[in-house]
Enzyme design. Structure first.
Site, PDB file in Angstrom:
ATOM      1  N   ASP A  32     105.211  19.117  43.960  1.00  0.00           N
ATOM      2  CA  ASP A  32     105.839  18.713  45.225  1.00  0.00           C
ATOM      3  C   ASP A  32     107.342  18.459  45.047  1.00  0.00           C
ATOM      4  O   ASP A  32     107.897  18.643  43.953  1.00  0.00           O
ATOM      5  CB  ASP A  32     105.097  17.471  45.754  1.00  0.00           C
ATOM      6  N   GLU A  38     107.871  23.155  47.724  1.00  0.00           N
ATOM      7  CA  GLU A  38     109.201  22.646  48.123  1.00  0.00           C
ATOM      8  C   GLU A  38     109.435  22.922  49.605  1.00  0.00           C
ATOM      9  O   GLU A  38     110.562  22.878  50.073  1.00  0.00           O
ATOM     10  CB  GLU A  38     110.306  23.140  47.189  1.00  0.00           C
ATOM     11  N   TRP A  39     108.321  23.190  50.344  1.00  0.00           N
ATOM     12  CA  TRP A  39     108.313  23.234  51.824  1.00  0.00           C
ATOM     13  C   TRP A  39     109.218  24.317  52.406  1.00  0.00           C
ATOM     14  O   TRP A  39     109.629  24.231  53.576  1.00  0.00           O
ATOM     15  CB  TRP A  39     108.709  21.860  52.408  1.00  0.00           C
ATOM     16  N   GLY A  40     109.567  25.316  51.603  1.00  0.00           N
ATOM     17  CA  GLY A  40     110.419  26.395  52.120  1.00  0.00           C
ATOM     18  C   GLY A  40     111.887  26.030  52.197  1.00  0.00           C
ATOM     19  O   GLY A  40     112.693  26.798  52.732  1.00  0.00           O
ATOM     20  N   ASP A  88     104.612  20.456  56.226  1.00  0.00           N
ATOM     21  CA  ASP A  88     103.161  20.238  56.205  1.00  0.00           C
ATOM     22  C   ASP A  88     102.486  20.682  57.505  1.00  0.00           C
ATOM     23  O   ASP A  88     102.996  20.451  58.594  1.00  0.00           O
ATOM     24  CB  ASP A  88     102.860  18.745  56.014  1.00  0.00           C
TER      25      ASP A  88
HETATM   26  C1  GLA Z   1     103.840  16.384  50.709  1.00  0.00           C
HETATM   27  C2  GLA Z   1     103.116  17.716  50.602  1.00  0.00           C
HETATM   28  C3  GLA Z   1     101.693  17.545  51.121  1.00  0.00           C
HETATM   29  C4  GLA Z   1     100.980  16.474  50.293  1.00  0.00           C
HETATM   30  C5  GLA Z   1     101.762  15.169  50.323  1.00  0.00           C
HETATM   31  C6  GLA Z   1     101.214  14.143  49.345  1.00  0.00           C
HETATM   32  O1  GLA Z   1     103.985  16.010  52.055  1.00  0.00           O
HETATM   33  O2  GLA Z   1     103.788  18.705  51.319  1.00  0.00           O
HETATM   34  O3  GLA Z   1     100.997  18.767  51.054  1.00  0.00           O
HETATM   35  O4  GLA Z   1     100.818  16.931  48.981  1.00  0.00           O
HETATM   36  O5  GLA Z   1     103.136  15.380  50.005  1.00  0.00           O
HETATM   37  O6  GLA Z   1     101.933  12.960  49.309  1.00  0.00           O
END
Ligand code: GLA
Length: 677
Positions: A169, A206-208, A228
């Protein structure tokens, strides 16, 4: 991208000792070494997208050993393991808050009495694999110790425990926000994992942020492309739409990851969950179940274990689907498969049933007389002469596998022809308590006639739906359509809006082979036309209204949250008693029934945002633009819009964000008036 490195000897020596050493390509006389910047990931893993489970979507921080073990048991007993699900993954919150004296991570002894090692042993004993979660920062998103600066120790700890998959993450990352920093942090863990010698799937999260599809192909086995997911339709749709254009980056060993599945969590309908699962499979996404399997309904289980759909995701060619077309929310996606077949998804992102069509050649297959087509949700085989079409319910997906083989095409002649059946789009509406008419159609798209065709249609409870002509045909030739008119009456008092009509078309193919029954769906608008004279739009009932922040308001501005929280409509210092308060992007639709001639409105950005906001007002009549304000700012003050709506059935008032996002876009339709009769 070659890089020149001085200090030859030091570099070669360090490089030789470094696991996953980059290729040292050329040595020149002036002691220059050209090396590739990063070692290829090359861990031989995830040659098809990883399949398994992750606890986060359903449990958040509430993870423990019992859940992981019970999920592993359930994989085996339910057949999900046989369907391909392998990784049982632990997300955040598995640790204690302190490292041990040796600097190693410590599993929470209450949640994991057998430790991660004991849990992994159990999962392995079931023939499954174990995944874990860490973070390329000082702390995880939930605040447990992160791996930044501890990559070597933590990777070795995971390897010692028997971990097979790491989700990595991006919280608390101390980053300067540069791409270099992202590459460095994620590459450090890649190399630490490689140095352990244990095969561990490496999943970047890393969410893009730094467009990992541009650089992570040799860093991770997958990378999250978005923030997310949540368990609702708009979250799933927007993530799918963001992930669709990234197809070129995906391939065996390195996949786009639009986040874990929400199927079964209750925030979407089963139709929407089937679309979610269809799209994720078409897009070669990791299939990580995110629901409490111990409580899964039979429908949830049947979605997750649909082997025909999973086969698309797991196809060894590893080509993510591309979008052929997407007008009006009618998506056609196509995906080439290893055996030469093409998967075709007809996905309806719209809020009403719509007909979606394409052809086998448009989907990439060679031109032939006959194609074998399999519907992967109804598990029915058909033949088609080339057109692939269906009326797809709102938010639904028809998923087809079309064979590229001439032999399969010939064999499919024994199957029934594919029929394109649905409700013809009606231009008008049905008035409550009074009958209106609709038309159904059923067209033979196959190469042989359909026999004993019969169409049935019904409305919601209390409606009457009666055929006005023939509902059957003894023999429907190739290319011919059975068209039926129906009288539809909605009970008096039925509210304005779209209502689904559902039906079936039932028929045979080659005599003696069974009958097929396919769904036929569509929707009908129930509405009352405005009376003659001048109508204040805000006194009429709209058919539908969408808005960015909070609801569209009648006779006040948009207050951004709850209904009724706005202020008096005010543009350039003038207050208006009547009108609609919106926040772009917004669209409000009214039924006119063909009896109105003009719509006039004052428009502008409301004063309440202190001069901020930029929007554009547009009016559409039956889908045609009839007025456009151009981009307006608050400083422009009120502007007059006039639209000719003569003969239109539907008028739509649209506000766009002016091209710069929706911040402070409080857009007022002040005194919008409709002239009718
Ligand atoms: C981030 C990630 C999620 C999850 C949470 C856990 O938001 O994107 O998928 O793993 O952390 O804290």
């Amino acid at each position: 991208m070659p890089r020149t490195v001085r200090r030859l000897l030091a570099c070669v020596t360090a490089g030789a000792l470094w696991a996953g050493v980059p290729a040292l390509v050329a040595v020149t006389a002036d002691v220059t070494v050209t090396a590739t910047p990063a070692a290829a990931l090359d861990n031989g893993l995830a040659l098809t997208p990883p399949m398994g489970f992750n606890d986060w979507n359903a449990f958040g921080c509430d993870v423990d050993e019992q859940l992981i073990k019970q999920t592993a048991d359930y994989f085996v007993s339910s057949g999900l393991k046989d369907a391909g699900y392998t990784y049982v993954n632990i997300d955040d919150c598995w640790q204690t808050h302190q490292r041990d004296a040796q600097g190693r991570l410590v599993p929470d002894p209450v949640k994991f009495p057998d430790g991660i090692k004991g849990t992994a042993d159990y999962v392995h004993s079931k023939g499954l694999k174990l995944g874990i979660y860490e973070d390329a920062g000082t702390a995880t998103c939930a605040g447990y110790p992160g791996s930044l600066g501890h990559e070597t120790t933590d990777a070795q700890t995971f390897a010692d425990w028997g971990v097979d998959y790491l989700k990595y993450d991006n919280c608390n990352n101390n980053s300067d926000g540069s791409r270099e920093d992202y590459v460095k942090r994620y590459t450090a863990m890649r190399d630490a994992l490689a140095a352990t010698g244990r095969p561990i799937v490496y999943s970047l999260c890393e969410w893009g942020v730094q467009s990992p599809w541009e650089w992570a192909g040799d860093v991770g086995n997958s990378w999250r492309t978005t923030g997310d997911i949540s368990d609702n339709w708009s979250s799933m749709l927007s993530i799918a739409q963001s992930n669709m254009p990234l197809a070129p980056a995906a391939g065996p060993g390195h996949w786009n990851d639009p986040d874990m599945l929400e199927v079964g969590n209750g925030g979407m309908t089963d139709t929407e969950y089937r679309s979610h699962f269809s799209l994720w499979s078409m897009m070669d996404s990791p299939l990580l179940i995110g629901t409490d399997l111990r409580k899964a309904t039979p429908e949830t289980l049947s979605i997750l274990s649909n082997k025909d759909v999973i086969a698309l995701d797991q196809d060894r060619l590893g080509k993510q689907a591309t979008v052929l077309s997407s007008d009006g929310g009618r998506y056609v996606l196509t995906k080439p498969l290893a055996n030469g077949d093409r998967a075709v998804a007809l996905f309806n992102a719209g809020d009403q049933a719509q007909r979606i069509s394409t052809t086998a050649t448009a989907a990439g297959l060679a031109r032939r007389g006959t194609y074998a087509v399999r519907d992967l949700w109804s598990h029915t085989a058909y033949n088609s002469a080339g057109t692939l079409a269906a009326t797809v319910p709102a938010h639904g997906t028809v998923l087809l596998r079309v064979s590229g083989s001439a032999v399969a095409g010939a064999a499919s002649l024994l199957d029934p022809p594919l029929l394109d059946a649905g409700l013809a789009p009606a231009s008008g509406a049905v008035e409550p308590g009074q009958g209106g008419t609709v038309r159904t159609y059923a067209t033979d798209l196959g190469v042989l006639p359909a026999g004993k065709v019969s169409v049935a249609l019904k409305g919601p409870d209390g409606w009457s739906v009666t055929p006005q002509g023939s509902t059957g045909s003894a023999l429907l030739a190739k290319g011919r359509t059975l068209s039926t008119t129906w009288k539809v009456t909605a009970p008096a008092g039925t509210g304005t809006g779209y209502y689904p009509l559902t039906g079936t078309v039932s028929y045979t193919g080659v005599p003696g082979r069974g009958r097929v029954t396919a769904p036929l769906s569509g929707s009908v608008l129930v509405a009352v036309a405005p009376p003659s004279g001048t109508n204040e739009l805000s006194d009429l009932t709209w058919v539908s209204a969408t808005n960015d922040w909070g609801p569209v308001e009648k006779d006040t501005s948009n207050g951004e949250t709850a209904a009724g929280d706005g202020n008096p409509l005010t543009i350039g210092g003038t207050v208006y008693a009547k009108g609609l308060g919106t926040n772009a992007p917004s669209a409000v639709t009214y039924y006119l029934g063909g009896g109105c001639s003009a719509l006039d409105s004052t428009v502008g950005v409301d004063d309440e945002k202190d001069g901020k906001g930029s929007v554009e007002f547009e009016i559409e009549a039956d889908g045609r633009q009839v007025a456009d304000s151009g981009v307006l700012h608050n400083a422009d003050g009120p502007k007059q819009l006039h639209a000719d709506v003569a003969g239109a059935q539907i008028v739509r008032l649209v506000v766009t964000d002016g091209g710069d996002g929706s911040d402070s876009d409080h857009a007022d339709w002040a005194e919008p008036r409709l002239t009718c009769g």
